[in-house]
Scaffold this active site. Structure first.
Site, PDB file in Angstrom:
ATOM      1  CB  ALA A   1      83.956   5.600 -46.126  1.00  0.00           C
TER       2      ALA A   1
ATOM      3  CG  ASN B   1      82.753  15.405 -46.542  1.00  0.00           C
ATOM      4  OD1 ASN B   1      83.865  15.846 -46.337  1.00  0.00           O
ATOM      5  ND2 ASN B   1      81.838  16.156 -47.133  1.00  0.00           N
ATOM      6  CB  THR B   2      80.106  12.247 -50.209  1.00  0.00           C
ATOM      7  OG1 THR B   2      81.529  12.280 -50.152  1.00  0.00           O
ATOM      8  CG2 THR B   2      79.671  12.571 -51.622  1.00  0.00           C
TER       9      THR B   2
ATOM     10  CE  LYS C   1      88.978   9.433 -42.010  1.00  0.00           C
ATOM     11  NZ  LYS C   1      87.846   9.803 -42.860  1.00  0.00           N
TER      12      LYS C   1
ATOM     13  N   GLY D   1      82.856   8.110 -50.574  1.00  0.00           N
ATOM     14  CA  GLY D   1      82.134   8.934 -51.544  1.00  0.00           C
ATOM     15  C   GLY D   1      81.179   8.180 -52.444  1.00  0.00           C
TER      16      GLY D   1
END
Lengths: 267, 75
Positions: free
Chosen positions: A197, A219-220, A110, A171
């Protein structure tokens, strides 16, 4: 008389392929920000993801026996996708991925080249340059990018194996801010498109999939949920729901009501 | 330029930290000395990736800048 034919799993197997590797799960999850490795591994399990993003960092020379990610998430069972988080130039990103290739032994990576710390917005000039160099070196770069359909085409032209536009800043959890540009990227791309994202909650994932994306990376949204394992499952279901809705083909939109019950025979 | 020290050691940097190690130490031996499993890390010497298969053959030299990295959690 056979009334209902059970749908076999083979008939409904819906896979996607990136750089020659085929996956069933359309959810890619990160491995950062978790309370500990055990929670991370449990969330991964609940998410059903087959790919995880990982970062490349210096080993802690003063504490070499500290627990390692690979002790909890087996790289032989889950595809590690090394990222270039924290890189602000093409050179830094390329250097990081050359090391990642040596550490992991595979070419699927990535790429993200950031423009500034405040927004973590991609620097597309550097990103394009790095993509081209990496592709020439045999890497298979999945590329984090702006939600710009023309930039996406340029990335594809220079060797990106997947286009990964942001839905909102990394995030931020703000959800997909521009559904039109994501749709335009999907329509124009010959390689997989994944929203990377900006996802904050399950419905954001469903929106990305309903727009026709091949997958979602986050992720977050999972790691910072109050219950990350439960949110991981929510994301798995949302990605599947969104995908099914896309494949099913949604109804047209009307400006006014249309009754669902027949008007004929009304008493 | 021979900058080997009279005690048979050389001066290198590992992940930004200064270290003094015996001259002729290979990168594989360096990793072992640091308690690291070579199959879990990648090594860069003076900005060049050193293939894992050759770690046992490459000796550190005085002034080397060594980076040893691995995978950590990230998004």
């Amino acid at each position: 008389m056979n009334i209902a034919t059970p749908v076999t799993s083979a008939a409904t197997e819906d896979t996607w392929t990136v750089a020659g590797k085929t996956f069933r799960s359309r959810l890619i999850v990160g491995t950062g920000k978790y309370k500990d490795f055990a929670q991370n591994a449990a969330a991964l399990e609940a998410s059903g993801a087959e790919i995880v993003t990982v970062a490349v960092r210096r080993v802690n020379v003063s504490d070499p026996k500290a627990p390692m990610l690979t002790d909890f998430i087996d790289p032989k069972k889950v595809t590690y996708l090394p990222n270039t988080a924290g890189c602000f130039t093409a050179e830094d990103a390329i250097r990081t991925l050359r090391l990642a290739r040596e550490a992991g032994g595979w070419d699927l990576v990535k790429l993200e080249v950031l423009g500034e710390a405040r927004t973590l917005y991609p620097d597309m000039v550097e990103t394009l340059r790095a993509t081209e160099i990496l592709a020439k070196e045999g890497f298979k770069p999945m590329v984090y990018c702006v939600d710009d359909p023309i930039a996406a085409k340029r990335l594809e032209d220079v060797g990106a194996v997947a286009i990964m536009p942001l839905g909102a800043p990394i995030g931020s959890g703000l959800g997909i801010q521009n559904q039109v540009t994501i749709r335009l990227i999907v329509e124009g791309a010959k390689v997989p498109v994944l929203v990377d994202a900006g996802v904050g909650t399950a419905s954001d994932s469903a929106v990305a999939m309903e727009l026709g994306c091949d997958g979602v990376l986050m992720n977050t949204a999972i790691a910072e949920a109050k219950d990350p394992v439960m949110m991981a499952r929510a994301m798995k279901l949302a990605v599947e729901s969104g995908r099914l809705a896309y494949l099913a083909g949604r109804m047209g939109k009307r400006r006014y009501a249309d009754p669902s019950s027949p008007l004929a025979g009304l008493i | 330029m021979n900058t080997m020290h009279t005690d048979g050691t050389v001066s290198i940097h590992v992940n930004g930290e200064h270290r003094r190690v015996f001259a002729g130490l290979t990168l594989a031996q360096l990793a072992e000395e640091l308690g690291l499993a070579a199959e879990k890390v990648a090594v860069e010497r003076n900005l060049e990736v050193v293939p894992r298969s050759t770690l046992g053959q490459v000796p550190v030299e005085d002034g080397d800048e060594i980076e040893i990295v691995h995978f950590v959690g990230g998004g």
